[in-house]
Design a protein around this motif. Sequence first.
Motif, PDB file in Angstrom:
ATOM      1  N   ARG A  90     -13.843  -3.022 -11.516  1.00  0.00           N
ATOM      2  CA  ARG A  90     -13.194  -3.963 -12.434  1.00  0.00           C
ATOM      3  C   ARG A  90     -11.699  -4.088 -12.157  1.00  0.00           C
ATOM      4  N   GLU A  91     -11.129  -3.039 -11.598  1.00  0.00           N
ATOM      5  CA  GLU A  91      -9.687  -3.040 -11.346  1.00  0.00           C
ATOM      6  C   GLU A  91      -9.329  -3.614  -9.982  1.00  0.00           C
ATOM      7  N   ASN A  92     -10.344  -3.951  -9.171  1.00  0.00           N
ATOM      8  CA  ASN A  92     -10.094  -4.521  -7.862  1.00  0.00           C
ATOM      9  C   ASN A  92      -9.426  -5.894  -8.011  1.00  0.00           C
ATOM     10  N   LEU A  93      -8.334  -6.120  -7.279  1.00  0.00           N
ATOM     11  CA  LEU A  93      -7.549  -7.345  -7.441  1.00  0.00           C
ATOM     12  C   LEU A  93      -8.350  -8.589  -7.046  1.00  0.00           C
ATOM     13  N   LYS A  94      -9.146  -8.491  -5.973  1.00  0.00           N
ATOM     14  CA  LYS A  94      -9.946  -9.642  -5.553  1.00  0.00           C
ATOM     15  C   LYS A  94     -11.036  -9.950  -6.585  1.00  0.00           C
ATOM     16  N   PHE A  95     -11.564  -8.894  -7.219  1.00  0.00           N
ATOM     17  CA  PHE A  95     -12.570  -9.083  -8.262  1.00  0.00           C
ATOM     18  C   PHE A  95     -11.931  -9.790  -9.466  1.00  0.00           C
ATOM     19  N   LYS A  96     -10.744  -9.340  -9.851  1.00  0.00           N
ATOM     20  CA  LYS A  96     -10.035  -9.983 -10.967  1.00  0.00           C
ATOM     21  C   LYS A  96      -9.711 -11.436 -10.642  1.00  0.00           C
ATOM     22  N   ASP A  97      -9.361 -11.682  -9.390  1.00  0.00           N
ATOM     23  CA  ASP A  97      -9.060 -13.044  -8.956  1.00  0.00           C
ATOM     24  C   ASP A  97     -10.303 -13.925  -9.065  1.00  0.00           C
ATOM     25  N   LEU A  98     -11.468 -13.364  -8.679  1.00  0.00           N
ATOM     26  CA  LEU A  98     -12.726 -14.110  -8.768  1.00  0.00           C
ATOM     27  C   LEU A  98     -13.020 -14.486 -10.224  1.00  0.00           C
ATOM     28  N   LEU A  99     -12.824 -13.538 -11.138  1.00  0.00           N
ATOM     29  CA  LEU A  99     -13.041 -13.815 -12.556  1.00  0.00           C
ATOM     30  C   LEU A  99     -12.152 -14.961 -13.030  1.00  0.00           C
ATOM     31  N   LYS A 100     -10.877 -14.897 -12.672  1.00  0.00           N
ATOM     32  CA  LYS A 100      -9.913 -15.912 -13.122  1.00  0.00           C
ATOM     33  C   LYS A 100     -10.273 -17.293 -12.572  1.00  0.00           C
ATOM     34  N   VAL A 101     -10.612 -17.341 -11.273  1.00  0.00           N
ATOM     35  CA  VAL A 101     -10.942 -18.632 -10.653  1.00  0.00           C
ATOM     36  C   VAL A 101     -12.160 -19.261 -11.330  1.00  0.00           C
ATOM     37  N   LEU A 102     -13.188 -18.442 -11.603  1.00  0.00           N
ATOM     38  CA  LEU A 102     -14.403 -18.963 -12.225  1.00  0.00           C
ATOM     39  C   LEU A 102     -14.165 -19.394 -13.675  1.00  0.00           C
ATOM     40  N   ILE A 103     -13.385 -18.603 -14.405  1.00  0.00           N
ATOM     41  CA  ILE A 103     -13.073 -18.960 -15.795  1.00  0.00           C
ATOM     42  C   ILE A 103     -12.285 -20.264 -15.851  1.00  0.00           C
ATOM     43  N   ASP A 104     -11.283 -20.394 -14.986  1.00  0.00           N
ATOM     44  CA  ASP A 104     -10.477 -21.629 -14.956  1.00  0.00           C
ATOM     45  C   ASP A 104     -11.351 -22.828 -14.586  1.00  0.00           C
ATOM     46  N   LEU A 235     -20.569 -10.252  -3.808  1.00  0.00           N
ATOM     47  CA  LEU A 235     -20.545 -11.433  -4.670  1.00  0.00           C
ATOM     48  C   LEU A 235     -20.155 -12.696  -3.913  1.00  0.00           C
ATOM     49  N   THR A 236     -19.228 -12.578  -2.973  1.00  0.00           N
ATOM     50  CA  THR A 236     -18.856 -13.726  -2.142  1.00  0.00           C
ATOM     51  C   THR A 236     -18.738 -13.271  -0.697  1.00  0.00           C
ATOM     52  N   SER A 237     -18.974 -14.197   0.203  1.00  0.00           N
ATOM     53  CA  SER A 237     -18.787 -13.939   1.625  1.00  0.00           C
ATOM     54  C   SER A 237     -17.642 -14.822   2.081  1.00  0.00           C
ATOM     55  N   THR A 238     -17.723 -15.362   3.311  1.00  0.00           N
ATOM     56  CA  THR A 238     -16.700 -16.305   3.746  1.00  0.00           C
ATOM     57  C   THR A 238     -17.050 -17.682   3.206  1.00  0.00           C
ATOM     58  N   THR A 239     -16.052 -18.533   3.106  1.00  0.00           N
ATOM     59  CA  THR A 239     -16.269 -19.869   2.560  1.00  0.00           C
ATOM     60  C   THR A 239     -17.199 -20.679   3.452  1.00  0.00           C
ATOM     61  N   GLU A 240     -17.009 -20.565   4.767  1.00  0.00           N
ATOM     62  CA  GLU A 240     -17.764 -21.393   5.699  1.00  0.00           C
ATOM     63  C   GLU A 240     -18.823 -20.554   6.391  1.00  0.00           C
ATOM     64  N   ASN A 241     -19.948 -21.137   6.690  1.00  0.00           N
ATOM     65  CA  ASN A 241     -21.032 -20.496   7.445  1.00  0.00           C
ATOM     66  C   ASN A 241     -21.518 -19.214   6.797  1.00  0.00           C
ATOM     67  N   SER A 242     -21.650 -19.174   5.516  1.00  0.00           N
ATOM     68  CA  SER A 242     -22.137 -17.970   4.847  1.00  0.00           C
ATOM     69  C   SER A 242     -23.411 -18.278   4.093  1.00  0.00           C
ATOM     70  N   SER A 243     -24.118 -17.206   3.758  1.00  0.00           N
ATOM     71  CA  SER A 243     -25.367 -17.386   3.018  1.00  0.00           C
ATOM     72  C   SER A 243     -25.086 -17.906   1.610  1.00  0.00           C
ATOM     73  N   PHE A 244     -23.802 -17.831   1.183  1.00  0.00           N
ATOM     74  CA  PHE A 244     -23.465 -18.297  -0.153  1.00  0.00           C
ATOM     75  C   PHE A 244     -23.126 -19.787  -0.168  1.00  0.00           C
ATOM     76  N   PHE A 245     -22.835 -20.362   1.017  1.00  0.00           N
ATOM     77  CA  PHE A 245     -22.332 -21.736   1.041  1.00  0.00           C
ATOM     78  C   PHE A 245     -23.405 -22.671   1.559  1.00  0.00           C
ATOM     79  N   LYS A 246     -24.125 -23.285   0.639  1.00  0.00           N
ATOM     80  CA  LYS A 246     -25.223 -24.163   1.012  1.00  0.00           C
ATOM     81  C   LYS A 246     -24.795 -25.619   0.800  1.00  0.00           C
TER      82      LYS A 246
END
Length: 374
Positions: A90-104, A235-246
């Motif tokens: 929960r204290e990981n900065l990238k994790f906190k950033d992910l929360l903020k981006v999704l909430i916004d 939770l996330t990979s790279t933006t391009e060419n990832s299993s998360f980006f369909k």
Amino acid sequence: SPNRGAHVSHDAEPASLPCSLAKMKKDESFLGRLGGTLARKKKSKEVSDLHEEGKNAINAPMLPTGVDIHPEDTLLEENTERIMLDPTSRENLKFKDLLKVLIDWINSELEEDRIIVKDLEEDCYDGQVLQKLFEKLSGRKLNVAEVTQSEIGQKQKLQTVLEAVNELLRPHGWTIEWSVDSIHSKNLVAILYLLVALAMHFQAPIRLPEHVSVQVVVVKKREGILQTAVVTKQLTSTTENSSFFKTERDAFDTLLDHAPDKLNVVKTSLITFVNKHLNKLNLEVTELESQFADGVYLILLMGLLEDYFVPLYNFYLTPESFEQKVHNVSFAFELMQDGGLKKPKARPEDVVNLNLKSTLRVLYNLFTNYKNSE
């Protein structure tokens, strides 16, 4: 509450047993002098408490080091499991950033509905926000009750929403990492998997932090014994060419993958097109990837194509930060839509990140619509 695994509890520590025994003996001697039922009730309760404390003490050594498990999280039915987010994640900065981006992003999408999300666990578990978000993104109305206070009603709403989500995402290769029970029990990891999938599938105009992973503690009960394990969830990979980006493949995917020799022909055509107009301002482009990345040329190009002057206070003429560049590209996209073009498939962040395919898509869209403009 299922999400109380992050709270500190020392009840399960073996070292606490001697103190409890000493306390029990002291109380016994005192209450023994009082005599009667009170003493027997007190003793009975302490024996029960001690028995529970003993069970926790036996189970505690099997829990991963450094992870605090609340006693309620160890009281599981047979063959059931509970998943808890490791507090350090929960204290990981990238994790906190992910929360903020999704909430916004959610708040931006649901602004017209006057819905404000502040906490994903507390605001998404009952299905109301997820319903509104899915309806807004998909343009499809779901047949559910508007407000549901009861647990049964909330789960029924979640069931309807998730069935619609799964029906949409599964054919595109998404692994379903969420369920009615996990979302309703405020499992943050499951909620994040769902939101990231929706954001990626609908190509949300946001920049998700890349390579976000978390540690989760999985507690299972088998034959009365607690079994625990720490598992890494990506939770996330790279933006391009990832299993998360369909995304749907288009002509540029085919061009870059199978006909790279023709890429220079396309580039030359686009450069000739943009310079025909930018030359009017004594500007010239030689590199498509880099020279459009800050959004300035895109904005000026739109003004030339639509024959208007863009006030300088609307954008950053010499952007310095990533955010300022994203602002410029986003503003250029708005001008394109104002001119009657469809919303670009590319994301502003991808153009700023020098993603050639995204930049080509944007410029080719302008080329096909304005190639005959003088």
